[in-house]
Design an enzyme around this catalytic site. Structure first.
Site, mmCIF file in Angstrom:
data_model
loop_
_atom_site.group_PDB
_atom_site.id
_atom_site.type_symbol
_atom_site.label_atom_id
_atom_site.label_comp_id
_atom_site.label_asym_id
_atom_site.label_seq_id
_atom_site.Cartn_x
_atom_site.Cartn_y
_atom_site.Cartn_z
ATOM 1 N N HIS A 1 -4.704 -9.302 0.741
ATOM 2 C CA HIS A 1 -5.437 -8.156 1.279
ATOM 3 C C HIS A 1 -5.271 -8.066 2.799
ATOM 4 O O HIS A 1 -5.132 -6.969 3.355
ATOM 5 C CB HIS A 1 -6.912 -8.271 0.906
ATOM 6 C CG HIS A 1 -7.762 -7.205 1.502
ATOM 7 N ND1 HIS A 1 -8.623 -7.451 2.553
ATOM 8 C CD2 HIS A 1 -7.875 -5.880 1.225
ATOM 9 C CE1 HIS A 1 -9.231 -6.328 2.879
ATOM 10 N NE2 HIS A 1 -8.795 -5.364 2.100
ATOM 11 N N GLU B 1 -2.040 -6.482 3.441
ATOM 12 C CA GLU B 1 -2.109 -5.036 3.188
ATOM 13 C C GLU B 1 -2.541 -4.292 4.455
ATOM 14 O O GLU B 1 -1.968 -3.266 4.817
ATOM 15 C CB GLU B 1 -3.090 -4.760 2.055
ATOM 16 C CG GLU B 1 -3.330 -3.276 1.790
ATOM 17 C CD GLU B 1 -4.741 -2.987 1.311
ATOM 18 O OE1 GLU B 1 -5.394 -2.105 1.901
ATOM 19 O OE2 GLU B 1 -5.186 -3.639 0.356
ATOM 20 N N GLU C 1 -15.343 -5.763 6.424
ATOM 21 C CA GLU C 1 -15.198 -5.292 5.046
ATOM 22 C C GLU C 1 -15.869 -6.261 4.074
ATOM 23 O O GLU C 1 -16.507 -5.841 3.095
ATOM 24 C CB GLU C 1 -13.721 -5.119 4.705
ATOM 25 C CG GLU C 1 -13.469 -4.439 3.373
ATOM 26 C CD GLU C 1 -11.994 -4.141 3.132
ATOM 27 O OE1 GLU C 1 -11.681 -3.674 2.015
ATOM 28 O OE2 GLU C 1 -11.168 -4.386 4.031
#
Length: 459
Positions: free
Chosen positions: A79, A82, A159
């Protein structure tokens, strides 16, 4: 019907080189819905679905890497990467990447899952070459600079904090851990604060080079697209970056993982000050390639997939005990999960869990009625078609089909397979899946006595 594959070869220059192999996977009438695949030298696969009646196109690149491919110390690296691929390449800054798509009204995003990552852009059909160039550049030319790693670390920690603030989301991570433990599939996709803080630019670069080889990638495009043009543009973009090897394709190695889930009857509770208690009652499901998945889809729809489902009717409509209650399935390469989620007042949690457990036991022992199965088949068929009404959904379907199944089904074939599910198949899969002793995950203001009583739901 899915057509037999036809194979052609193509050379992009006069030089002697390995050939690209093109196959027609699904033959649509008048070209509409035709799905083609070209495998380029080195193993990069390009799949497209043509829909000439629309004015848009969605282009995506799927990487065969997810959080289950991480070691414990690398948890969250997929992630993290990403995010970093949007931060700049040799050709473009982060602002250049975002402004290029903004300038034509396009949309660009990405997502990371347990077993794959996808980067995509949706644009007008005339702007597809731009989308291809930008997304391919991101995937093949990312710089992974130290300053970008340091800056994005704070974004990812925010996040994680945002997810922690949403117990309805967080309980799904907890359920994965309850069922799968401290394994790659059981750990969170985002990672943890500790693992994110420990990741370095050098480790992420090595992870990038290992997993973003063309043999691990699938390119997918859907909408008003011309397959041959997409292949040429993708090949040119990968060759410019030096990412495309002019050699024979090396087959991708299938994932090897443990099929063993944790002992049934586990209970994990996180005591947190929230207005609702969020619970998931569940058990092992099916791997994504299991042929029984069609019957399980019908079972899931009838049990907790809509307003007429058993769980919605019993928990919400008849008793008003919860606003949100549903069942779901998650299929992976070698295992799967089946879960029932409910969010309710803490004082009602034991009543809700008893009703859910009773319904699971009832369906496991006696199955669904023929009327429930017929209604679920119709609902599943309709939602399948309605979910494919835009180019983004079509791109997701062909990209994931190529990456996860290695085969493609036309919509008509999918509808035929759903319609062919029999009541006996649904009842058999209900016994096989729902007959397991469940486990339970819960988040909410559940004090010691309440938490202790949760074991009754899995007894």
């Amino acid at each position: 019907m899915t057509s037999r594959s036809t194979t052609t070869t193509a050379r992009t220059s006069s030089e002697a080189r390995a050939v690209a192999r093109t196959q027609t996977l699904i033959k649509g009438e008048h070209g509409i819905g035709t799905v083609r695949r070209t495998t380029l030298p080195g193993g990069l696969r390009v799949v497209t679905e043509t829909l000439p009646s629309v004015r848009s196109a969605t282009f995506g690149i799927w990487a065969n890497v997810g959080s289950r491919d991480e070691t414990p110390s690398l948890n969250g690296a997929t992630h993290y990467l990403e995010h970093l691929l949007f931060k700049g390449t040799k050709k473009r800054s982060a602002l250049d990447i975002s402004s290029a798509l903004d300038a034509v009204g396009g949309e660009m995003n990405a997502f990371t899952a347990k077993e794959y990552t996808c980067y995509y852009a949706r644009v007008l059909d005339t702007d597809l070459p731009l989308a291809i160039d930008v997304v391919c550049d991101m995937l093949t030319g990312s710089l992974i600079r130290q300053e970008d790693v340091d800056a994005e670390r704070g974004v990812i920690l925010e996040e994680i904090a945002m997810t922690e603030d949403d117990p309805g989301d967080c309980v799904h991570d907890l359920f994965a851990h309850t069922m799968l433990g401290d394994t790659p599939l059981g750990r969170p996709v985002l990672g943890t604060e500790d693992t994110i803080n420990a990741l370095t630019a050098d480790r992420i670069r090595r992870f990038y080079k290992k997993h973003y080889d063309p043999t691990h990638l699938v390119v997918a495009a859907a909408g008003n697209v011309d397959h041959a043009k997409v292949v040429r543009q993708v090949r040119a973009a990968f060759e410019r970056s030096g990412a495309l090897r002019d050699t024979e394709a090396v087959p991708m190695i299938p994932r090897q993982g443990s099929r063993t889930l944790r002992t049934a009857g586990r209970v994990e509770v996180v005591n947190r000050k929230t207005e609702q208690a969020h619970v998931i009652l569940g058990m092992p499901g099916l791997a994504r390639t299991d042929e029984r998945r069609w019957a399980l889809g019908v079972l899931n729809t009838a049990l907790g997939g809509g307003m007429s489902s058993r769980l919605f009717q019993e928990v919400r409509e008849k008793r008003g005990l919860a606003y949100s209650v549903y069942s779901y399935t998650s299929g992976f390469a070698d295992t799967g999960l089946f879960g029932v989620y409910a969010g309710c007042r803490p004082s009602q949690v034991h009543d809700v869990l008893k009703i859910c457990r009773d319904e699971l036991d009832q369906v496991a022992e006696h199955g669904l009625t023929d009327d429930e199965i017929t209604r679920a088949i119709g609902q599943l068929a309709g939602s399948t078609v309605l979910g494919l009404e835009d180019t983004g959904a079509l791109m997701n379907r062909i990209g994931k089909s190529e990456l996860c199944w290695g085969e493609h089904m036309s919509v008509d074939d999918m509808l035929a397979r759903i319609s062919a599910v029999t009541p006996d198949e649904v009842r058999e899969v209900a016994r096989d899946v729902l007959g397991h002793r469940p486990s339970l995950s819960a988040i909410g203001p559940l004090k010691d006595k309440q938490a202790a009583r949760l074991h009754d739901a899995v007894a």
